[in-house]
Design a protein around this motif. Structure first.
Motif, short mmCIF file in Angstrom:
data_model
loop_
_atom_site.label_atom_id
_atom_site.label_comp_id
_atom_site.label_asym_id
_atom_site.label_seq_id
_atom_site.Cartn_x
_atom_site.Cartn_y
_atom_site.Cartn_z
N LYS A 3 6.43 -13.02 2.66
CA LYS A 3 5.90 -11.68 2.95
C LYS A 3 4.38 -11.64 2.87
O LYS A 3 3.73 -10.87 3.59
CB LYS A 3 6.47 -10.65 1.97
CG LYS A 3 7.96 -10.40 2.10
CD LYS A 3 8.41 -9.37 1.05
CE LYS A 3 9.91 -9.20 1.05
NZ LYS A 3 10.35 -8.26 -0.02
N CYS A 4 3.81 -12.45 1.98
CA CYS A 4 2.37 -12.35 1.71
C CYS A 4 1.56 -13.53 2.24
O CYS A 4 0.33 -13.55 2.09
CB CYS A 4 2.13 -12.22 0.20
SG CYS A 4 2.88 -10.74 -0.52
N LYS A 5 2.24 -14.49 2.84
CA LYS A 5 1.57 -15.71 3.25
C LYS A 5 0.40 -15.44 4.19
O LYS A 5 -0.65 -16.09 4.10
CB LYS A 5 2.58 -16.65 3.91
CG LYS A 5 2.06 -18.06 4.14
CD LYS A 5 3.18 -18.99 4.57
CE LYS A 5 4.10 -19.31 3.41
NZ LYS A 5 5.13 -20.32 3.78
N GLU A 6 0.55 -14.49 5.09
CA GLU A 6 -0.49 -14.21 6.08
C GLU A 6 -1.44 -13.10 5.67
O GLU A 6 -2.38 -12.79 6.40
CB GLU A 6 0.16 -13.87 7.43
CG GLU A 6 1.08 -14.95 7.99
CD GLU A 6 0.38 -16.29 8.13
OE1 GLU A 6 -0.81 -16.30 8.55
OE2 GLU A 6 0.99 -17.32 7.81
N VAL A 7 -1.19 -12.48 4.52
CA VAL A 7 -2.06 -11.39 4.07
C VAL A 7 -3.27 -11.99 3.37
O VAL A 7 -3.12 -12.80 2.45
CB VAL A 7 -1.32 -10.45 3.10
CG1 VAL A 7 -2.24 -9.29 2.68
CG2 VAL A 7 -0.05 -9.91 3.75
N PRO A 8 -4.50 -11.62 3.76
CA PRO A 8 -5.69 -12.16 3.09
C PRO A 8 -5.69 -11.82 1.60
O PRO A 8 -5.27 -10.73 1.20
CB PRO A 8 -6.85 -11.46 3.80
CG PRO A 8 -6.30 -10.99 5.10
CD PRO A 8 -4.86 -10.69 4.85
N ILE A 9 -6.16 -12.74 0.78
CA ILE A 9 -6.13 -12.52 -0.66
C ILE A 9 -6.96 -11.30 -1.05
O ILE A 9 -6.58 -10.56 -1.97
CB ILE A 9 -6.60 -13.79 -1.42
CG1 ILE A 9 -6.41 -13.61 -2.93
CG2 ILE A 9 -8.04 -14.14 -1.08
CD1 ILE A 9 -6.63 -14.88 -3.72
N HIS A 10 -8.07 -11.07 -0.36
CA HIS A 10 -8.90 -9.91 -0.71
C HIS A 10 -8.14 -8.61 -0.48
O HIS A 10 -8.36 -7.61 -1.17
CB HIS A 10 -10.22 -9.93 0.07
CG HIS A 10 -10.09 -9.69 1.54
ND1 HIS A 10 -9.97 -8.44 2.09
CD2 HIS A 10 -10.08 -10.58 2.59
CE1 HIS A 10 -9.89 -8.55 3.42
NE2 HIS A 10 -9.94 -9.82 3.73
N LYS A 11 -7.20 -8.63 0.46
CA LYS A 11 -6.40 -7.43 0.73
C LYS A 11 -5.37 -7.22 -0.37
O LYS A 11 -5.14 -6.08 -0.82
CB LYS A 11 -5.71 -7.57 2.09
CG LYS A 11 -4.99 -6.32 2.55
CD LYS A 11 -5.94 -5.18 2.83
CE LYS A 11 -5.22 -3.97 3.41
NZ LYS A 11 -6.11 -2.79 3.48
N LEU A 12 -4.74 -8.30 -0.83
CA LEU A 12 -3.77 -8.17 -1.92
C LEU A 12 -4.44 -7.58 -3.16
O LEU A 12 -3.87 -6.72 -3.84
CB LEU A 12 -3.17 -9.54 -2.25
CG LEU A 12 -2.30 -10.21 -1.19
CD1 LEU A 12 -1.85 -11.58 -1.66
CD2 LEU A 12 -1.09 -9.34 -0.85
N ILE A 13 -5.65 -8.07 -3.46
CA ILE A 13 -6.37 -7.61 -4.64
C ILE A 13 -6.82 -6.16 -4.49
O ILE A 13 -6.62 -5.33 -5.39
CB ILE A 13 -7.58 -8.53 -4.92
CG1 ILE A 13 -7.08 -9.91 -5.36
CG2 ILE A 13 -8.50 -7.93 -5.98
CD1 ILE A 13 -8.17 -10.95 -5.45
N SER A 14 -7.42 -5.83 -3.36
CA SER A 14 -7.91 -4.46 -3.17
C SER A 14 -6.77 -3.46 -3.13
O SER A 14 -6.93 -2.30 -3.56
CB SER A 14 -8.75 -4.36 -1.90
OG SER A 14 -7.99 -4.66 -0.74
N CYS A 55 6.55 -9.48 -6.08
CA CYS A 55 5.97 -9.70 -4.76
C CYS A 55 5.01 -8.58 -4.34
O CYS A 55 5.37 -7.41 -4.31
CB CYS A 55 7.07 -9.83 -3.71
SG CYS A 55 6.44 -9.98 -2.04
N SER A 56 3.78 -8.98 -4.03
CA SER A 56 2.74 -8.03 -3.64
C SER A 56 3.08 -7.29 -2.35
O SER A 56 2.59 -6.18 -2.12
CB SER A 56 1.40 -8.76 -3.45
OG SER A 56 1.16 -9.65 -4.51
N GLY A 57 3.88 -7.92 -1.50
CA GLY A 57 4.18 -7.30 -0.21
C GLY A 57 5.45 -6.47 -0.20
O GLY A 57 5.83 -5.92 0.86
N ASP A 58 6.10 -6.35 -1.34
CA ASP A 58 7.33 -5.56 -1.43
C ASP A 58 6.97 -4.10 -1.71
O ASP A 58 6.29 -3.80 -2.69
CB ASP A 58 8.23 -6.12 -2.53
CG ASP A 58 9.63 -5.54 -2.47
OD1 ASP A 58 9.78 -4.31 -2.59
OD2 ASP A 58 10.58 -6.33 -2.31
N LYS A 59 7.44 -3.19 -0.88
CA LYS A 59 7.09 -1.77 -1.03
C LYS A 59 7.55 -1.22 -2.38
O LYS A 59 6.93 -0.32 -2.94
CB LYS A 59 7.72 -0.96 0.11
CG LYS A 59 7.06 -1.20 1.46
CD LYS A 59 7.66 -0.30 2.52
CE LYS A 59 6.96 -0.52 3.87
NZ LYS A 59 7.54 0.34 4.93
#
Length: 710
Positions: free
Chosen positions: A341-352, A291-295
């Motif tokens: 956790k990541c549903k509302e995070v923009p994809i460009h933010k996950l990648i960057s 998960c990208s949003g997991d610390k």
């Protein structure tokens, strides 16, 4: 036995091989070059004498060089055995467990996908005493083998790639990166074995002389560091780390930096999440993302990069593909995710975030360690605005790399299309590439172009194509834009050739004077002939019926080794592995007649160039010219044969088959004098000498069948 971790067996898919009298003899023939007689005897449940007798009955010479294939050519063995051995015998031949082979299928550049994601049905191979009919067939095979292939083990030794011929004089030092994949790199296991197998000193020295100053290889962080979520995945990481240190140290002697290619955080098998359910982000059929949003995932990514760089501070850096076949974040499925956790995070933010983590941690150790963000497939996941935001969010030190020819429009034979990548016949850059580089430059980033200057999937099994004008044209256009960094190849195209020198020199100075000076230095008195021939070859190559489906599925990679069939096989071509007779997949957007006519034009024009080089002494340039023509001519003949086989007279089909046999024998003779031919790093030997020998058997058999039908 059921093999749940391997591609499913399709019982209705069985490939006919009627040019062999029995499946046992087919297996012995196909594996004779790469697997020992003693191993075959054990796998087939007989004694070694029966294996040797079968080989002798077919006129096969005594085996040589087998150790080379076990270490460096196991993919070739799989390709040869895929349609004749069931899983249990295939695993025995390979000395692999089901888990071992499953790993090869996943990590060896998507080998499972290349094989078609299914296993053709195969009966178990057992020793078969030939009957009278089979003995007559064996006599014919023996006659062909002794007449044409009695010296099959006496030519150039497989994998004997780097000799004195390649040690040309050094070119000028490049300004910017010139990064390449090792011509002989073991894709998934380079760091598990003696590093000199993938990066011999002779190759590194040749790279230095051709202007290359960086090499890359794929890596998984959990294979180079201790994986905190399940340490079993890191087994052997200390050995791999030490081998990476050795490579960095050795390459440094030649002024070459080492880069790691990352798809991170690496997706994991779904059973991994049975004990780690809270780490699961998005999922596919077999794998899930961390998960990208997991610390904890971010901490793992950062600590792994910091650990590697701290241990190897001379590492050149990393390049990252963040939108690919490997899931790397929770919106890897075209922006769709079930992860809360990541549903509302923009994809460009996950990648960057991923790219930033790698850049920041590596620069804590050494500010000279570079991070390259490759925008491959970003346009499939993000809008232009999102791409611009992604680039803007990255640290200024990150280099932005784009496929130079991505989404360039073309019109060939009256058919319009768009390049995705892997084009030499249609030189870049595209408008999309220019736009991304412009955005990057505005936000202070350096820019890099991913190109292919030796070969592409337009013809991957030669060390280089002598199409110098196309390389020059591409580099001159990049020069105008201000590109200074080049990624010169994917897994294919890593040979230290004159093409690399032309690319590096022309990116800096695309003038005619500079080009002429380089040719004179490389070819001496033959430079004017080479220049004229290369220009003709370049013009001919523009006729190639380019479309990405053809590159991946067409016969131009297998060339004459691809068998002919009088009846449709029903098999669909697979990506860069088996073309079969699936012409409608090969041609894609091209009508059959246009596709075939473009191949014919390519061959006719290329043949004009051969008239210039005919009188030249033997050299690699001349061999590549003739080998390319044999491959392209084979593509034309195969396509014409398939198109005409249902409604054409036997005499015409026979003439095509005889021409195809000539192509096969020519390529075999060239292969006997040049070990590079047929090889591509991720596919090992796409075809070995016995595949070409089998094609002659196939041709002779079909001629007899057609004769009997008259």
């Amino acid at each position: 036995m059921e093999y749940k971790k391997l591609p499913p067996v399709k019982k209705d898919k069985k490939l006919p091989l009627p040019h062999f009298p029995t499946s046992f003899h087919a297996a012995v023939f196909r594996l004779w070059e790469t697997v020992s007689a003693s191993k075959l005897a054990k796998v087939f449940g007989t004694d070694e004498e029966n294996i040797k007798k079968a080989a002798n009955d077919m006129g096969l010479p005594q085996q040589k060089h087998l150790d080379l294939w076990r270490e460096r050519g196991y993919i070739t063995t799989v390709r040869n055995a895929w349609h004749i051995l069931p899983y249990d015998q295939l695993l025995s031949v390979l000395d692999m467990t089901e888990d071992d082979f499953a790993s090869v299928l996943k990590e060896d550049d998507f080998f499972g996908i290349k094989l078609g994601n299914f296993k053709p049905f195969c009966e178990r191979i057992v020793y078969t005493e030939p009957d009278t009919k089979a003995k007559k067939a064996l006599e014919k095979i023996k006659s062909i083998m002794t007449s044409h292939f009695g010296d099959i083990f006496d030519g150039k030794v497989p994998f004997d790639f780097f000799c004195e011929e390649n040690k040309s004089s050094p070119c000028e030092k490049a300004v910017g990166l010139r990064m390449i994949y090792s011509f002989c790199g073991l894709y998934a296991s380079a760091l598990d074995r003696d590093i000199s197998l993938s990066f011999p000193d002779t190759l590194l020295e040749s790279y230095k002389n051709t202007g290359v100053n960086a090499v890359w290889l794929p890596a998984c962080l959990y294979q180079l560091t201790e994986f905190p979520f399940d340490k079993k995945y890191s087994q052997g990481y200390i050995v791999r780390r030490e081998n990476l240190k050795k490579l960095v140290k050795t390459a440094k002697k030649y002024g070459i930096k080492v880069f790691l290619y990352l798809n991170e955080p690496r997706c994991m098998p779904l059973d991994f999440f049975d004990s780690n359910p809270d780490l699961l982000g998005s999922r596919s059929d077999f794998y899930g993302t961390l998960c990208s949003g997991d610390k904890r995932v971010d901490e793992y990514l950062r600590s792994s990069v910091l650990d590697i760089c701290s241990d190897i501070p001379d590492l050149g850096g990393f390049f990252l593909i963040t939108c690919s076949e490997n899931l790397t974040h929770c919106k890897s499925n075209k922006g769709i995710t079930e992860c809360e956790k990541c549903k509302e995070v923009p994809i460009h933010k996950l990648i960057s975030n991923i790219i930033t983590a790698v850049s920041e941690e590596s620069r804590k150790v050494n500010p000279d360690i570079k991070t390259i963000a490759w925008t491959w497939a970003w346009e499939d996941f993000m809008s232009e605005e999102e791409i611009a935001l992604c680039i803007k969010n990255l640290p200024k030190e990150v280099i932005i790399q784009t496929n130079s020819e991505a989404y360039k429009d073309f019109c060939i034979g009256g058919v319009s299309g768009t390049v995705r990548d892997y084009s030499m016949s249609i030189p870049g850059p595209s408008e999309l590439a220019k736009k991304i580089w412009s955005q990057a430059a505005k936000t202070g980033h350096e820019i890099a172009a991913k190109v292919q200057v030796n070969v592409t999937w337009e013809c991957s099994t030669l060390p280089y194509l002598p199409v110098f004008d196309l390389v020059r044209e591409h580099m001159a256009s990049l020069n105008k834009i201000g590109v200074r960094h080049l990624m010169l190849s994917w897994t294919l195209g890593g040979f230290p050739s004159v093409n690399l020198k032309i690319a590096s020199a022309c990116l800096s100075d695309p003038s005619e004077e500079k080009y002429d000076e380089l040719l004179l230095k490389e070819f001496g008195k033959d430079a004017p002939i080479v220049k004229k021939a290369a220009s003709v070859f370049s013009d001919a190559f523009r006729e190639f019926p380019f479309v990405i489906q053809n590159l991946y599925f067409g016969p131009q990679n297998a060339g004459p080794s691809n068998l002919l069939y009088l009846e449709p096989t029903g098999f669909e071509a697979t990506m860069t592995c088996f073309s079969y007779d699936d012409i409608d997949t090969w041609r894609s957007i091209y009508p059959r007649d246009i596709y075939i006519s473009q191949l014919k034009k390519l061959c006719e024009k290329w043949k004009i160039g051969l008239s210039f080089v005919k009188a030249m002494p033997d050299c690699m340039f001349k061999r590549m010219a003739y080998a390319a023509h044999a491959i392209f001519s084979s593509c034309y003949i195969q396509s014409e044969f398939i198109d005409k086989r249902e409604n054409c007279n036997a005499e015409y089909l026979t003439s095509l088959i005889k021409d195809e046999e000539e192509n096969t024998l020519l390529l075999y003779d060239l292969m006997q004098n040049d070990a590079h031919i047929g090889f591509e790093a991720a596919n090992h030997y796409y075809y070995n000498k016995f595949m070409l020998a089998e094609k002659v058997l196939n041709c002779r058999y079909l001629c007899e069948e057609l004769k009997n039908k008259k």
